[in-house]
Design a protein around this motif. Structure first.
Motif, PDB file in Angstrom:
ATOM      1  N   ASP A 320      43.322  49.889  92.914  1.00 26.52           N
ATOM      2  CA  ASP A 320      42.246  48.900  92.806  1.00 26.52           C
ATOM      3  C   ASP A 320      42.330  47.824  93.881  1.00 26.52           C
ATOM      4  O   ASP A 320      41.583  46.843  93.827  1.00 26.52           O
ATOM      5  CB  ASP A 320      42.297  48.220  91.431  1.00 26.52           C
ATOM      6  CG  ASP A 320      42.067  49.196  90.293  1.00 26.52           C
ATOM      7  OD1 ASP A 320      41.309  50.156  90.508  1.00 26.52           O
ATOM      8  OD2 ASP A 320      42.650  48.998  89.220  1.00 26.52           O
ATOM      9  N   ALA A 321      43.232  47.976  94.871  1.00 32.20           N
ATOM     10  CA  ALA A 321      43.468  46.910  95.838  1.00 32.20           C
ATOM     11  C   ALA A 321      42.489  46.921  97.004  1.00 32.20           C
ATOM     12  O   ALA A 321      42.414  45.951  97.758  1.00 32.20           O
ATOM     13  CB  ALA A 321      44.899  46.995  96.371  1.00 32.20           C
ATOM     14  N   PHE A 322      41.734  48.004  97.198  1.00 32.75           N
ATOM     15  CA  PHE A 322      40.769  48.079  98.302  1.00 32.75           C
ATOM     16  C   PHE A 322      39.422  47.561  97.806  1.00 32.75           C
ATOM     17  O   PHE A 322      38.505  48.329  97.465  1.00 32.75           O
ATOM     18  CB  PHE A 322      40.649  49.514  98.813  1.00 32.75           C
ATOM     19  CG  PHE A 322      41.904  50.040  99.455  1.00 32.75           C
ATOM     20  CD1 PHE A 322      42.138  49.828 100.808  1.00 32.75           C
ATOM     21  CD2 PHE A 322      42.863  50.715  98.717  1.00 32.75           C
ATOM     22  CE1 PHE A 322      43.299  50.298 101.413  1.00 32.75           C
ATOM     23  CE2 PHE A 322      44.024  51.186  99.308  1.00 32.75           C
ATOM     24  CZ  PHE A 322      44.246  50.970 100.655  1.00 32.75           C
ATOM     25  N   ILE A 323      39.294  46.243  97.758  1.00 27.74           N
ATOM     26  CA  ILE A 323      38.079  45.631  97.215  1.00 27.74           C
ATOM     27  C   ILE A 323      37.708  44.413  98.042  1.00 27.74           C
ATOM     28  O   ILE A 323      38.479  43.943  98.896  1.00 27.74           O
ATOM     29  CB  ILE A 323      38.273  45.183  95.741  1.00 27.74           C
ATOM     30  CG1 ILE A 323      39.413  44.159  95.654  1.00 27.74           C
ATOM     31  CG2 ILE A 323      38.496  46.369  94.836  1.00 27.74           C
ATOM     32  CD1 ILE A 323      39.493  43.467  94.308  1.00 27.74           C
ATOM     33  N   GLN A 324      36.509  43.909  97.774  1.00 24.95           N
ATOM     34  CA  GLN A 324      36.046  42.609  98.229  1.00 24.95           C
ATOM     35  C   GLN A 324      35.516  41.855  97.009  1.00 24.95           C
ATOM     36  O   GLN A 324      35.026  42.467  96.056  1.00 24.95           O
ATOM     37  CB  GLN A 324      34.953  42.738  99.292  1.00 24.95           C
ATOM     38  CG  GLN A 324      35.439  43.297 100.615  1.00 24.95           C
ATOM     39  CD  GLN A 324      34.311  43.449 101.623  1.00 24.95           C
ATOM     40  OE1 GLN A 324      33.133  43.499 101.258  1.00 24.95           O
ATOM     41  NE2 GLN A 324      34.667  43.526 102.903  1.00 24.95           N
ATOM     42  N   VAL A 325      35.618  40.537  97.040  1.00 20.17           N
ATOM     43  CA  VAL A 325      35.256  39.705  95.889  1.00 20.17           C
ATOM     44  C   VAL A 325      34.029  38.882  96.254  1.00 20.17           C
ATOM     45  O   VAL A 325      34.049  38.134  97.244  1.00 20.17           O
ATOM     46  CB  VAL A 325      36.413  38.781  95.473  1.00 20.17           C
ATOM     47  CG1 VAL A 325      36.015  37.941  94.276  1.00 20.17           C
ATOM     48  CG2 VAL A 325      37.659  39.596  95.163  1.00 20.17           C
ATOM     49  N   GLN A 326      32.975  39.042  95.471  1.00 21.17           N
ATOM     50  CA  GLN A 326      31.737  38.267  95.670  1.00 21.17           C
ATOM     51  C   GLN A 326      31.737  37.081  94.709  1.00 21.17           C
ATOM     52  O   GLN A 326      31.898  37.252  93.509  1.00 21.17           O
ATOM     53  CB  GLN A 326      30.510  39.141  95.443  1.00 21.17           C
ATOM     54  CG  GLN A 326      29.184  38.431  95.742  1.00 21.17           C
ATOM     55  CD  GLN A 326      27.992  39.342  95.558  1.00 21.17           C
ATOM     56  OE1 GLN A 326      28.108  40.433  95.006  1.00 21.17           O
ATOM     57  NE2 GLN A 326      26.846  38.914  96.026  1.00 21.17           N
ATOM     58  N   ILE A 327      31.559  35.878  95.260  1.00 19.29           N
ATOM     59  CA  ILE A 327      31.617  34.664  94.452  1.00 19.29           C
ATOM     60  C   ILE A 327      30.333  33.872  94.604  1.00 19.29           C
ATOM     61  O   ILE A 327      29.494  34.147  95.475  1.00 19.29           O
ATOM     62  CB  ILE A 327      32.831  33.790  94.847  1.00 19.29           C
ATOM     63  CG1 ILE A 327      32.660  33.275  96.281  1.00 19.29           C
ATOM     64  CG2 ILE A 327      34.119  34.537  94.673  1.00 19.29           C
ATOM     65  CD1 ILE A 327      33.708  32.263  96.680  1.00 19.29           C
ATOM     66  N   GLN A 328      30.200  32.881  93.741  1.00 19.57           N
ATOM     67  CA  GLN A 328      29.072  31.938  93.798  1.00 19.57           C
ATOM     68  C   GLN A 328      29.629  30.538  93.639  1.00 19.57           C
ATOM     69  O   GLN A 328      30.339  30.247  92.681  1.00 19.57           O
ATOM     70  CB  GLN A 328      28.062  32.231  92.687  1.00 19.57           C
ATOM     71  CG  GLN A 328      26.900  31.238  92.654  1.00 19.57           C
ATOM     72  CD  GLN A 328      25.961  31.506  91.482  1.00 19.57           C
ATOM     73  OE1 GLN A 328      26.131  32.466  90.758  1.00 19.57           O
ATOM     74  NE2 GLN A 328      24.984  30.654  91.311  1.00 19.57           N
TER      75      GLN A 328
END
Length: 526
Positions: A320-328
């Motif tokens: 699960d480490a190959f991700i990007q995090v979308q925030i607001q």
């Protein structure tokens, strides 16, 4: 004024929502509502129609009608005021002013109509009051839930601690079975050394074999500060153990003489330390934490206001480490964000997405119980505006005769609901506890530190302000400062939210959880 029914109908006369306030049969109300569109003509300037028995007071709402059915003796001005209030409530509860939206919010509209009209007569209420009544938010219920949750968490901690003690007792029994043979071997080889740690005991018996020595060393790292069974219960004939105990006691006494604080049999084990902070169970955990450093002046005003926030990422599994995090981020323009050096700054600036500069690299992973995670984003906020302070404290000490009266009040900002609030007031040296005459909450006197602790479990919309008054012997007013405050909140100044986790290698988005907490690091009134 008697309102027979309040309804929302379509242009064709189909009843979407209808609330009757007097005894009426379904056939009659359906007949009255079905006859209404036939009575409405074009080019009318007024919004009421009278028939032989009833009066219709209506208002068009896009493709629908908001309709009041009253008797002919009703006051038309009161009816128009009621209609105007209902027309403001319908958009508040309905997601859209269409048939589907009205039907979806049918029960909410009926409850709102009941708050406005009672037994056919209009109640003197406003839109805000109706919304408050319908929400039915209970301060006592929230307190009860918090207390119950704290009891559940405490029970879980006790359960984990008991399980750890059972596992440790099993290991102790296993070691005690082998301890006698090890001590005899050590006595025959003449390699008993004067030390009181289990590490030295396991190393002195290394002539035994590597297997048992490694096991003893592993256990010694798990139970520091507590002698093992082999050290406390030696076999008969080893009188020199008495001398070892004396040397250990002499060493502890020398430490105490030098001013060191020795706490015996109180050091927690590794299992106990971990039970206080349960590890995350979701594959991905994102923690939003803000630490608050505030210094308020006793006469009013802010001397220092500093908020430092961090977004931490913790991943349990490598896949699960190959991700990007979308925030607001929130609308607070006074906050300055700063990304980690390995984060793609351009991607964050343009799309509010946190990802590594090299998309082929994974984020670091950590097992449960390790550090809180990897820092992705930091931010800071500084201000001298007193309106942003979540909790202000006013202290008014006054000497009268042989007594000092101290009145303290707090005022909380409506932006935050504060939990576990503790206000610590320093006191002069006293022989007995102060006399508390009035308090909103609970209090405790710490005689060792000579402080009075004022505790409020929850500060929300029902208790934004509170006060406490106590009496002590005559003392200088400066003794009661600085006042220390600590609390937590589930909302932050940045209002940062994690929207989604974006997988870089395709497939569904991995499951994640977000933890948000505002804590006080140093909060004082000086």
């Amino acid at each position: 004024m008697v309102v027979l029914a309040a309804s929302v109908i379509s242009k064709s006369g189909k009843a979407l929502v209808s609330r009757q306030f007097v005894d009426m049969s379904r056939i009659r109300i359906e007949g009255l509502l079905a006859a209404f569109p036939k009575l409405v003509g074009t080019g009318r300037q007024h919004t009421y129609i009278e028939t032989e028995n009833v009066r219709y007071v209506y208002q068009p709402i896009e493709g629908l009608y908001l309709l009041l059915v009253t008797n002919k003796q009703s006051n038309i001005l009161e009816d128009l005021e009621t209609l105007r209030l209902l027309s403001k409530l319908v958009p508040e509860y309905s997601p859209s002013l269409e048939e589907e939206g009205i039907c979806q919010a049918a029960f909410e509209l009926i409850f709102a109509f009941d708050e406005v009209i009672s037994l056919g007569h209009r109640e003197n209420v406003t839109v805000a009051q109706v919304k408050q009544y319908c929400e039915m938010d209970s301060h006592e219920e929230r307190l009860h839930k918090l207390v119950m949750q704290s009891k559940i968490n405490e029970t879980k901690d006790i359960m984990k601690r008991k399980a750890s003690e059972i596992d440790k007792s099993k290991i102790d029994r296993t070691r005690s079975d082998k301890g006698g043979f090890m001590s005899l071997q050590m006595a025959s080889s003449g390699r008993i050394e004067s030390s009181f740690s289990e590490m030295s005991i396991s190393s002195s018996g290394s002539g035994f074999g590597n297997g048992f020595g490694a096991e003893a060393e592993t256990f010694s790292s798990k139970s520091k500060g507590r002698p093992s069974a082999s050290a406390t219960a030696p076999p008969k004939g080893l009188g020199m153990k008495l001398g070892k105990t004396q040397r250990t006691n002499q060493f502890l006494e020398s430490l105490k003489a030098e001013g060191e604080v020795i706490i015996e049999d109180m050091q927690p084990t590794v299992g106990q330390a971990r039970s206080t902070a349960p590890p995350p169970t979701d594959p991905i955990t994102l923690t939003v934490e803000e630490k608050l450093n505030v210094t308020l002046k006793r006469d009013g005003g802010v001397s220092n206001f500093d908020v430092q926030g961090t977004l931490l990422l913790q991943i349990l599994n490598q896949e699960d480490a190959f991700i990007q995090v979308q925030i607001q981020t929130g609308e607070n323009t006074g906050i300055l964000f700063k990304t980690h050096p390995n984060i793609n700054k351009e991607l964050f600036s343009n799309e509010n997405i946190l990802g590594l500069k090299d998309p082929n690299r994974p984020f670091p992973t950590g097992q449960a119980g390790d550090a809180a995670g990897v820092g992705l984003l930091k931010w800071r906020m500084q201000s001298v505006d007193e309106s942003v302070v979540p909790l202000t404290i006013n202290c008014w000490p006054s000497v009268s005769g042989s007594e000092t009266y101290v009145s303290i009040e707090y005022e909380s900002s409506s932006m935050f609901d504060l939990q576990n609030v503790v206000i610590s007031v320093p006191l002069p040296a006293l022989r007995e506890a102060p006399t508390v005459r009035q308090i909103d909450g609970e209090w405790r006197y710490d005689s060792r530190n000579s402080t009075l602790e004022w505790s409020i479990l929850l500060i929300d919309g029902s208790n934004r302000s509170g006060s406490m008054e106590f009496v002590v012997p005559p003392a200088d007013t400066s003794v009661f400062f600085p006042i220390s405050v600590r609390f937590t909140a589930a909302k932050t100044f940045s209002d940062l939210k994690v929207l989604n986790t974006l997988p870089l290698r395709g497939g569904p988005s991995p499951k994640f959880s977000q933890r948000t907490q505002l804590i006080t690091e140093n909060y004082q009134v000086v």
